[in-house]
Design a protein around this motif. Structure first.
Motif, mmCIF file in Angstrom:
data_model
loop_
_atom_site.group_PDB
_atom_site.id
_atom_site.type_symbol
_atom_site.label_atom_id
_atom_site.label_comp_id
_atom_site.label_asym_id
_atom_site.label_seq_id
_atom_site.Cartn_x
_atom_site.Cartn_y
_atom_site.Cartn_z
ATOM 1 N N ASP A 73 6.456 -1.553 1.388
ATOM 2 C CA ASP A 73 5.324 -1.816 0.501
ATOM 3 C C ASP A 73 4.302 -2.753 1.137
ATOM 4 O O ASP A 73 3.097 -2.628 0.877
ATOM 5 C CB ASP A 73 5.820 -2.397 -0.825
ATOM 6 C CG ASP A 73 6.443 -1.331 -1.713
ATOM 7 O OD1 ASP A 73 5.828 -0.273 -1.881
ATOM 8 O OD2 ASP A 73 7.545 -1.563 -2.231
ATOM 9 N N ARG A 91 -0.905 4.450 -3.395
ATOM 10 C CA ARG A 91 -0.562 3.847 -4.686
ATOM 11 C C ARG A 91 0.656 4.542 -5.293
ATOM 12 O O ARG A 91 1.563 3.890 -5.819
ATOM 13 C CB ARG A 91 -1.756 3.928 -5.636
ATOM 14 C CG ARG A 91 -1.490 3.327 -7.017
ATOM 15 C CD ARG A 91 -2.712 3.421 -7.918
ATOM 16 N NE ARG A 91 -2.359 3.027 -9.276
ATOM 17 C CZ ARG A 91 -2.390 1.781 -9.719
ATOM 18 N NH1 ARG A 91 -2.763 0.801 -8.913
ATOM 19 N NH2 ARG A 91 -2.056 1.503 -10.970
ATOM 20 N N ARG A 145 -5.128 -1.506 0.719
ATOM 21 C CA ARG A 145 -5.975 -2.616 0.253
ATOM 22 C C ARG A 145 -7.142 -2.892 1.215
ATOM 23 O O ARG A 145 -8.257 -3.210 0.778
ATOM 24 C CB ARG A 145 -5.130 -3.882 0.094
ATOM 25 C CG ARG A 145 -5.849 -5.050 -0.575
ATOM 26 C CD ARG A 145 -4.890 -6.190 -0.845
ATOM 27 N NE ARG A 145 -3.806 -5.803 -1.734
ATOM 28 C CZ ARG A 145 -3.879 -5.836 -3.072
ATOM 29 N NH1 ARG A 145 -4.988 -6.246 -3.661
ATOM 30 N NH2 ARG A 145 -2.833 -5.470 -3.795
ATOM 31 N N ASP A 187 0.576 -1.485 1.351
ATOM 32 C CA ASP A 187 -0.465 -2.296 0.718
ATOM 33 C C ASP A 187 -1.566 -2.650 1.708
ATOM 34 O O ASP A 187 -2.754 -2.636 1.357
ATOM 35 C CB ASP A 187 0.153 -3.556 0.128
ATOM 36 C CG ASP A 187 -0.853 -4.367 -0.671
ATOM 37 O OD1 ASP A 187 -1.213 -3.938 -1.782
ATOM 38 O OD2 ASP A 187 -1.297 -5.419 -0.181
ATOM 39 N N MET A 235 -4.905 -1.020 -5.307
ATOM 40 C CA MET A 235 -3.479 -1.157 -5.061
ATOM 41 C C MET A 235 -2.852 -1.997 -6.180
ATOM 42 O O MET A 235 -3.486 -2.916 -6.710
ATOM 43 C CB MET A 235 -3.218 -1.821 -3.713
ATOM 44 C CG MET A 235 -3.668 -0.983 -2.525
ATOM 45 S SD MET A 235 -2.872 0.651 -2.433
ATOM 46 C CE MET A 235 -4.208 1.725 -3.023
#
Length: 264
Positions: A92, A11, A100, A96, A46
């Motif tokens: 990203d 994060r 996630r 993620d 996230m």
């Protein structure tokens, strides 16, 4: 404050806006995870949107200026800038995926997508340095604002994320990058061509990660890989999957015609 678990570290990297700092933070997350300094703990969600720098200006896809085919020096700079932006957003996308879906998919999944994120950070850094060498920089031109759409569209389902991001978007890179390498080579820009050759080699591995984890999910769900892939792409990808395909690179990545169609 130093993060002690993998979700917090991921994060933090996603919420780092400055491009060079994001690349460095991403590599640090991968190093710390590999060294066992980050616990397999997911106590933070996230972000819906990663942090973005003030530049480049982000435009809708249909508002982007035409950049040509890379034949002129200006066209090659525009192409390098576009590629740098793709790699920047790809950092990203990979972070993620790890943050996630990592808790449900396990440590191996986290390792693979942090590997991808670190590769994308390296690719971005190489392209950004090349732009500076050529008298430009990342942010000098507007960029496409539609690349994060795939993350929004597939945030609810790991299978959908794998079907769309590595198995469609990154696989498309396998198809088009060889032609781009040829254009830079023909223009005498061998340094840029070598960077793209490195990126192509790494992207084959990224697509292989996606294919491998997708097949594992299909097995767990008792689903046919070609049927599930087609269903998820039709539902979540706003475009067409169409030739020409780089069959040799796709096969090296495990993304064969037979796998995707069910036809042997």
């Amino acid at each position: 404050m130093t993060s002690t678990n993998v979700a917090a570290a991921i994060r933090g990297a996603m919420l780092t806006a400055e491009p060079a700092a994001k690349a460095m933070a991403t590599r640090a997350v991968r190093r710390d995870w590999a060294a066992g300094r980050l616990a397999f703990v997911f106590d933070q969600a996230m972000p819906d949107e990663p942090a973005r720098p003030a530049r480049p200006e982000l435009l809708p896809p249909n508002a982007m200026p035409k950049r040509g085919r890379g034949g002129s020096e200006r066209g090659r700079l525009a192409l390098l800038h576009a590629l740098a932006h793709i790699e920047f957003v790809a950092i990203d996308l990979a972070l993620d995926a790890a943050g996630r879906f990592g808790e449900q998919r396990g440590p191996e999944f986290v390792t693979d997508w942090l590997d991808v994120a670190a590769d994308e950070a390296m690719h971005f850094s190489l392209l950004a340095r090349r732009l500076r060498t050529l008298g430009s920089d990342y942010g000098a031109l507007p960029a496409h604002d539609g690349l994060w759409d795939a993350a929004r569209e597939t945030a609810h389902d790991a299978a959908a994320r794998l079907a769309v991001v590595p198995m469609v978007l990154e696989a498309r890179g396998l198809d088009v990058t060889p032609v781009t390498i040829e254009r830079f080579t023909a223009a005498g820009d061998l340094r840029s061509a070598r960077i793209l050759e490195r990126i192509l080699s790494d992207e084959i591995r990224h697509v292989r990660y996606g294919t491998t984890h997708f097949l594992k999910l299909c097995d767990e769900r008792g689903e046919s890989p070609p049927v599930l892939w087609k269903t998820l792409v039709a539902r979540h990808f706003r475009g067409a999957v169409k030739p020409p395909f780089n069959d040799s690179a796709r096969r090296a990545a495990g993304l064969s015609y037979e796998l995707m169609t069910g036809v042997v």
